[in-house]
Design an enzyme around this catalytic site. Structure first.
Site, short mmCIF file in Angstrom:
data_model
loop_
_atom_site.label_atom_id
_atom_site.label_comp_id
_atom_site.label_asym_id
_atom_site.label_seq_id
_atom_site.Cartn_x
_atom_site.Cartn_y
_atom_site.Cartn_z
N LYS A 19 -8.00 -1.64 -5.09
CA LYS A 19 -7.73 -2.76 -4.18
C LYS A 19 -8.89 -3.73 -4.43
O LYS A 19 -9.92 -3.68 -3.74
CB LYS A 19 -7.73 -2.28 -2.73
CG LYS A 19 -7.54 -3.38 -1.69
CD LYS A 19 -6.08 -3.70 -1.43
CE LYS A 19 -5.94 -4.79 -0.38
NZ LYS A 19 -4.54 -5.11 -0.08
N THR A 73 0.83 -1.20 0.00
CA THR A 73 0.00 0.00 0.00
C THR A 73 0.87 1.26 0.00
O THR A 73 0.60 2.20 -0.75
CB THR A 73 -0.94 0.00 1.23
OG1 THR A 73 -1.71 -1.19 1.20
CG2 THR A 73 -1.88 1.19 1.21
N GLY A 81 -2.62 -5.99 -4.99
CA GLY A 81 -3.07 -7.33 -4.65
C GLY A 81 -3.35 -7.46 -3.16
O GLY A 81 -3.16 -6.52 -2.38
N GLY A 89 -2.31 -9.86 0.11
CA GLY A 89 -1.36 -10.89 0.54
C GLY A 89 -0.24 -11.08 -0.47
O GLY A 89 0.17 -10.13 -1.13
N ASP A 116 -6.79 0.14 3.13
CA ASP A 116 -5.92 0.21 1.94
C ASP A 116 -6.65 0.92 0.81
O ASP A 116 -6.09 1.78 0.14
CB ASP A 116 -5.52 -1.20 1.47
CG ASP A 116 -4.48 -1.83 2.37
OD1 ASP A 116 -4.20 -1.27 3.45
OD2 ASP A 116 -3.96 -2.91 2.01
#
Ligand SMILES: Nc1ncnc2c1ncn2[C@@H]1O[C@H](COP(=O)(O)OP(=O)(O)OP(=O)(O)O)[C@@H](O)[C@H]1O
Ligand SMILES: [Mg+2]
Length: 235
Positions: free
Chosen positions: A39, A18, A120, A122, A56
Site C-alpha cells: 500500500k 483491500t 492504490g 482512492g 490496509d
C-alpha cells in the site's frame, strides 16, 4: 520465476480494493506463489510505538506469504496520519510523496516475492501532489492494472470512466473484479451483466455482499486462472 506485479485500482475509495487485494494474495499463495501486498500511499494512519501504521497495509501484510519477513516501511513507504486525499494529507504532514522512494520499496518487495499486489489509494485520478495523481504512480511502477468495481448504483458510469482513463493513460488493464458494496442494490444481476458487457476487459470475479466480508471467503469468487500459468504476464 520473475516477479509479477499488479496495481489494484478502484472506481472510488471504499469500493473493496483491500478486500480484493487480500483475496488475490490468498489465491496466489494457494497457487504456491510467494505473494506480498503493498500500500504505497496510505492517508489515515495510527501512531504506534513502532511508527505510523495503516489498516490496509496491515491487512495486506497479514495476507502476505511471510508477514514477519516484511519491513512495514517497504509495504507502506508513505504513511500519512490524516484520512483525506493523499495530496492534502501530505501537505498537512509537511511531507512529499516521493515516487522514487516508492519504486525502491517496490523493488525490495519484488526481490522477496513472486507476486506483488499494489493497492492504490482512492480512485485512479486521486491526487498525490500538486501535479501528480495515483495514475502517475501506477505508470511509474509499470504494472498491469486490475480495476476493482464497487458494485452499487452509479458503478456502470464509474467503471467505464475508470477503464477509459486507465487505457488513455497508457496502462494495460488486466481485468476487473466486482465487489458488491450495496446489499440491497436493485437489479443486481442485470447490473453485473451490464458491467460484463460494457467493460472491454475480462471479468476476474465478482465478490458478493457479505455482512462480515472476509478475504478467505472472497477468494472463492475470484475467476482467476492459475497465477503461475503466465496468463497474467507483465506487459
Ligand atoms: N463484498 C463486500 N461485502 C460487504 N462489504 C464489503 C464488500 N466489499 C467491501 N466491503 C466493505 O466496504 C468497505 C470498503 O472496502 P475496502 O476497505 O476493501 O475498500 P477500499 O477500496 O480498499 O477503500 P480505500 O479507498 O479506503 O482503500 C469495508 O468496510 C469493506 O469491509
Ligand atoms: Mg483499501
Amino acid at each position: 520465476m520473475s516477479t509479477r506485479g499488479y496495481f489494484v485500482a478502484g472506481t472510488d475509495t471504499g469500493v473493496g480494493k483491500t478486500l480484493v487485494s487480500c483475496a488475490m494474495l490468498e489465491r496466489a499463495r494457494g497457487d504456491g506463489l510467494r505473494a506480498v501486498g503493498m500500500k504505497p500511499v496510505a492517508a489515515g494512519c495510527d501512531e504506534t510505538p513502532a511508527g505510523m501504521r495503516n489498516d490496509d497495509a496491515l491487512a495486506l501484510i497479514a495476507h502476505s506469504s511471510d508477514p514477519h519477513a516484511l519491513a512495514y516501511d517497504d509495504v507502506n513507504p508513505c504513511a500519512l496520519p490524516d484520512p483525506m486525499s493523499p495530496h492534502l494529507a501530505a501537505l498537512r504532514a509537511g511531507a512529499a510523496i516521493d515516487p522514487d522512494r516508492i519504486i525502491a520499496a517496490y523493488a525490495r518487495l519484488a526481490a522477496q516475492a513472486d507476486l506483488v499486489i499494489v493497492e492504490g489509494a482512492g480512485g485512479w485520478l486521486a491526487p498525490i501532489s500538486d501535479s501528480a495523481t495515483m495514475a502517475d504512480l501506477a505508470r511509474r511502477l509499470g504494472l498491469p492494472v486490475i480495476l476493482v468495481v464497487g458494485v452499487r448504483l452509479g458503478c456502470l458510469n464509474h467503471a467505464q470512466l475508470s477503464a477509459r482513463a486507465i487505457a488513455a493513460d497508457g496502462c494495460k488493464l488486466a481485468g476487473w473484479i466486482g465487489s458488491v458494496i450495496a446489499p440491497d442494490m436493485a437489479a443486481l444481476d442485470a447490473n453485473i451483466a451490464t458491467l460484463r458487457e460494457l467493460l472491454p476487459l475480462p471479468c476476474l470475479g465478482v465478490v458478493p455482499w457479505r455482512s462480515t466480508p472476509d478475504p478467505m471467503q472472497a477468494v472463492e469468487w475470484l475467476e482467476l486462472p492459475r497465477m503461475d500459468q503466465g496468463v497474467f504476464t507483465r506487459s
